[in-house]
Design an enzyme around this catalytic site. Structure first.
Site, PDB file in Angstrom:
ATOM      1  N   HIS A 168       5.858  -2.299  10.105  1.00 36.92           N
ATOM      2  CA  HIS A 168       4.738  -1.878   9.799  1.00 36.92           C
ATOM      3  C   HIS A 168       3.499  -1.388  10.722  1.00 36.92           C
ATOM      4  O   HIS A 168       3.513  -2.324  11.504  1.00 36.92           O
ATOM      5  CB  HIS A 168       4.085  -2.595   8.443  1.00 36.92           C
ATOM      6  CG  HIS A 168       4.881  -2.431   7.384  1.00 36.92           C
ATOM      7  ND1 HIS A 168       5.395  -3.353   6.536  1.00 36.92           N
ATOM      8  CD2 HIS A 168       5.312  -1.224   6.643  1.00 36.92           C
ATOM      9  CE1 HIS A 168       6.145  -2.832   5.712  1.00 36.92           C
ATOM     10  NE2 HIS A 168       6.278  -1.623   5.654  1.00 36.92           N
ATOM     11  N   CYS A 255       0.920  -8.479   3.940  1.00 37.87           N
ATOM     12  CA  CYS A 255       1.902  -8.199   3.151  1.00 37.87           C
ATOM     13  C   CYS A 255       1.817  -9.007   1.463  1.00 37.87           C
ATOM     14  O   CYS A 255       2.417  -8.307   0.508  1.00 37.87           O
ATOM     15  CB  CYS A 255       3.509  -8.605   3.445  1.00 37.87           C
ATOM     16  SG  CYS A 255       3.406  -8.066   5.464  1.00 37.87           S
TER      17      CYS A 255
HETATM   18  N1  GLY Z   1      11.277  -7.844   4.267  1.00 42.13           N
HETATM   19  C1  GLY Z   1       9.904  -6.873   4.233  1.00 42.13           C
HETATM   20  C2  GLY Z   1      10.345  -5.581   4.339  1.00 42.13           C
HETATM   21  O1  GLY Z   1      11.392  -5.329   4.816  1.00 42.13           O
HETATM   22  O2  GLY Z   1       9.704  -4.851   3.834  1.00 42.13           O
END
Ligand code: GLY
Length: 266
Positions: A168, A255
């Site tokens: 991300h 996250c």
């Molecule tokens: N494990 C977090 C994701 O890949 O979205």
């Protein structure tokens, strides 16, 4: 007036489910230890609460192994909450599960309907704009739909590119204050933070670029002493939380929560 980009009255988190050990990961570096993951998560919630914020901790959702990473399911701004459209098929419906929770707080929730995709982890809200990186999970169509929703609220959306091989956009950067970003060198050298002050993660400590500024605290993963020293030297109030288990699933500090101050609560 306090900075809206890091001053928050609320956070939403979700306990890790047992299936979290099967969560998505780019590279298998070992199975997360569920008990340790739960301990780290509890420590993270305590850190958020230490700032006086109201923290909602939702029950685990076994149907979705990655559902502890609530940030990807929504974007919460003072003006409203928006359910995202996560780009991993196993995570797509996490947004539907989150929407009613946010509707209880905000009164209503807008939704990215598609056909594009967008994960909250690719969105960095700063005091002056919203930066969104295209990635394996987020495409330009999803970003355009987000733009349509937030432009009437006065936001400018800038589309950028998440570095190749990085999950991300915010895997590689965090907001520290109105003008300052913590970033890996590989992301900063793209020039995307021109006009901001940038503090680089120390060499070999790129994995701590995903931190959060939450009220008076900068919450960062434990185990990155050189970058921590840079943040302390710059005057930030650093709090460390263990993150070894979430890191096995490419997860970090941002996250694990949605952070916001709904205007409706002001
Ligand atoms: N494990 C977090 C994701 O890949 O979205």
């Amino acid at each position: 007036m306090s900075a809206r980009s890091y001053t928050f009255s609320h956070a939403v988190t979700r306990k890790p489910c047992k299936a979290v050990i099967e969560g998505l990961r780019a590279v298998d570096t070992g199975t997360p230890d569920l008990a340790l993951f739960e301990q780290h998560h509890a420590d993270y919630v305590l850190a958020l609460k230490a700032t006086g914020a109201e923290v909602v901790t939702l029950e685990a959702l076994e149907e979705f192994p990655d559902s502890v990473f609530v940030e990807d399911a929504a974007l919460c701004l003072p003006e409203g909450a928006i359910a995202m459209r996560p780009g991993a098929p196993s995570r797509l419906r996490e947004a539907e599960a989150m929407a009613p929770i946010l509707a209880q707080i905000y009164g209503s929730v807008q939704t990215v309907e598609g056909p594009g995709f967008i994960d909250g982890g690719d969105i960095l809200v700063t005091e002056r704009e919203i930066l969104v990186g295209t990635s394996a999970r987020t495409d330009s169509t999803g970003i355009e739909e987000l733009r349509q929703i937030v432009t009437p609220w006065g936001y400018t959306v800038r589309e950028l590119k998440t570095p190749e091989g990085v999950l991300h956009f915010k895997t590689d950067c965090s907001l520290l204050d109105e003008n300052t970003i913590l970033s890996t060198e590989r992301l900063a050298k793209s020039g995307c933070f021109e006009g901001y002050e940038v503090i680089l993660t120390a060499e070999g400590e790129e994995a701590c670029a995903n931190a959060i500024r939450f009220n008076e605290l900068v919450i960062m993963p434990d185990g990155f002493p050189e970058t921590e020293a840079r943040l302390v030297e710059a005057g930030y109030n650093v709090r460390k939380v263990g993150n070894t288990e979430a890191a096995k699933l490419d997860g970090g500090m941002s996250c694990l929560s949605l952070r916001f101050t709904p205007e409706i609560a002001c």
